[in-house]
Design a protein around this motif. Structure first.
Motif, PDB file in Angstrom:
ATOM      1  N   TYR A  57       0.833  -1.190   0.000  1.00  0.00           N
ATOM      2  CA  TYR A  57       0.000   0.000   0.000  1.00  0.00           C
ATOM      3  C   TYR A  57       0.880   1.257   0.000  1.00  0.00           C
ATOM      4  O   TYR A  57       1.963   1.263   0.589  1.00  0.00           O
ATOM      5  N   LYS A  58       0.409   2.312  -0.645  1.00  0.00           N
ATOM      6  CA  LYS A  58       0.993   3.624  -0.472  1.00  0.00           C
ATOM      7  C   LYS A  58       0.268   4.305   0.694  1.00  0.00           C
ATOM      8  O   LYS A  58      -0.871   3.955   1.004  1.00  0.00           O
ATOM      9  N   TYR A  59       0.924   5.266   1.324  1.00  0.00           N
ATOM     10  CA  TYR A  59       0.262   5.931   2.444  1.00  0.00           C
ATOM     11  C   TYR A  59       0.691   7.387   2.541  1.00  0.00           C
ATOM     12  O   TYR A  59       1.763   7.783   2.060  1.00  0.00           O
ATOM     13  N   ILE A  60      -0.171   8.173   3.125  1.00  0.00           N
ATOM     14  CA  ILE A  60       0.156   9.512   3.584  1.00  0.00           C
ATOM     15  C   ILE A  60      -0.269   9.562   5.046  1.00  0.00           C
ATOM     16  O   ILE A  60      -1.188   8.854   5.449  1.00  0.00           O
ATOM     17  N   GLU A  61       0.393  10.346   5.825  1.00  0.00           N
ATOM     18  CA  GLU A  61       0.143  10.301   7.263  1.00  0.00           C
ATOM     19  C   GLU A  61       0.026  11.693   7.862  1.00  0.00           C
ATOM     20  O   GLU A  61       0.577  12.670   7.350  1.00  0.00           O
ATOM     21  N   THR A  62      -0.691  11.769   8.953  1.00  0.00           N
ATOM     22  CA  THR A  62      -0.815  13.005   9.711  1.00  0.00           C
ATOM     23  C   THR A  62      -1.198  12.677  11.149  1.00  0.00           C
ATOM     24  O   THR A  62      -1.697  11.575  11.428  1.00  0.00           O
ATOM     25  N   ASP A  63      -0.970  13.645  12.028  1.00  0.00           N
ATOM     26  CA  ASP A  63      -1.304  13.429  13.438  1.00  0.00           C
ATOM     27  C   ASP A  63      -2.425  14.345  13.918  1.00  0.00           C
ATOM     28  O   ASP A  63      -2.678  14.445  15.117  1.00  0.00           O
ATOM     29  N   SER A  64      -3.116  15.008  12.983  1.00  0.00           N
ATOM     30  CA  SER A  64      -4.157  15.950  13.403  1.00  0.00           C
ATOM     31  C   SER A  64      -5.397  15.839  12.534  1.00  0.00           C
ATOM     32  O   SER A  64      -5.330  15.433  11.367  1.00  0.00           O
ATOM     33  N   GLY A  65      -6.521  16.248  13.093  1.00  0.00           N
ATOM     34  CA  GLY A  65      -7.779  16.214  12.366  1.00  0.00           C
ATOM     35  C   GLY A  65      -7.839  17.234  11.245  1.00  0.00           C
ATOM     36  O   GLY A  65      -8.340  16.945  10.153  1.00  0.00           O
ATOM     37  N   LYS A  66      -7.319  18.444  11.498  1.00  0.00           N
ATOM     38  CA  LYS A  66      -7.346  19.487  10.471  1.00  0.00           C
ATOM     39  C   LYS A  66      -6.550  19.054   9.243  1.00  0.00           C
ATOM     40  O   LYS A  66      -6.991  19.232   8.104  1.00  0.00           O
ATOM     41  N   ASN A  67      -5.368  18.499   9.475  1.00  0.00           N
ATOM     42  CA  ASN A  67      -4.551  18.034   8.358  1.00  0.00           C
ATOM     43  C   ASN A  67      -5.223  16.880   7.633  1.00  0.00           C
ATOM     44  O   ASN A  67      -5.106  16.749   6.412  1.00  0.00           O
ATOM     45  N   ALA A  68      -5.917  16.018   8.388  1.00  0.00           N
ATOM     46  CA  ALA A  68      -6.611  14.882   7.773  1.00  0.00           C
ATOM     47  C   ALA A  68      -7.644  15.368   6.772  1.00  0.00           C
ATOM     48  O   ALA A  68      -7.749  14.847   5.653  1.00  0.00           O
TER      49      ALA A  68
END
Length: 234
Positions: free
Chosen positions: A29-40
């Motif tokens: 799988y490819k992925y992108i990641e974030t740790d916040s709701g706004k960025n999501a």
């Protein structure tokens, strides 16, 4: 699927996020990641991921609110992975638009299995409609002939009432996904309050007696305690 599916991982715990991302990469799988709701929300709008893995306990926006906002932007399956294990939290997430729910701690095989279910729901609508018209839904020995409106267990026809057939088809079209009591009651009976869960349990028990070889240990019509039901998809 030639192109690798892109998965948005939304998790504020760095160690868990790294574990998920490394596991996704190792499984194609490819992925992108974030740790916040706004960025999501921003990443969902800009990158159009195929699937979203979402923690509910985010530092800036509650995960339930993130689900609500994501549903305004995308129809991508949302798989919640959260330490919130109470039934009401699961029901709220699913009713808000999540497609599945895993409680921490979780195993990698379980997460990958849920992602495979989510991927099966990415088939284009035109193809899905064509399959509905031309083929049977099959899982194990259970078969649904959409065109003839017949249900079979192995080679034996199962005689369902019109409402039972309607419910089975509803579950088959979303096989592997958890359908909440509220969702089922609204879709089948038009009960917008989703309050008559006792009648639904009785109804489901009757269906199990017709479909399951061992109703007390169902193979197909599975219960998600306090949340709803799902139809096995493998």
């Amino acid at each position: 699927m030639e192109n690798k599916p892109v998965i948005l991982v939304v998790e504020d715990d760095k160690s868990i996020r790294n574990f998920i991302c490394v596991s996704l990469n190792a499984n194609g799988y490819k992925y992108i990641e974030t740790d916040s709701g706004k960025n999501a929300i921003s990443l969902a709008a800009s990158h159009r991921p195929d699937i979203i893995i979402l923690d509910l306990g985010l530092p800036d926006i509650d995960g339930i609110d993130v689900i609500t906002e994501l549903r305004k932007l995308t129809k991508a399956p949302i798989v919640v992975v959260s330490a919130r294990g109470k039934e009401k939290e699961k029901v709220l997430a699913l009713d808000s638009g999540a497609d599945d729910y895993l409680t921490k701690p979780f195993s990698l095989p379980e997460l990958l299995a849920r992602l495979r279910v989510a991927l099966r729901h990415l088939i284009p609508t035109s193809i899905s409609n064509q399959q509905e018209l031309s083929s049977m839904f099959t899982v194990g020995e259970l078969k649904i002939d959409y065109e003839k409106r017949h249900v079979y267990l192995s080679s034996d026809e199962v005689h369902l009432t019109p409402l039972e057939y309607k419910l089975l088809v509803l579950m088959a079209k979303q096989a592997g996904k958890v359908l909440t009591h509220k969702f089922i009651l609204r879709e089948i009976w038009g009960d917008t309050n989703g309050s008559d869960t006792l009648s639904l349990r009785v109804f489901m028990a009757n269906m199990r007696r017709k479909i399951e070889k061992e109703p007390a240990q169902p193979r197909y019509l599975l219960t998600e305690v306090g949340v709803g039901y799902r139809l096995a998809d493998e």
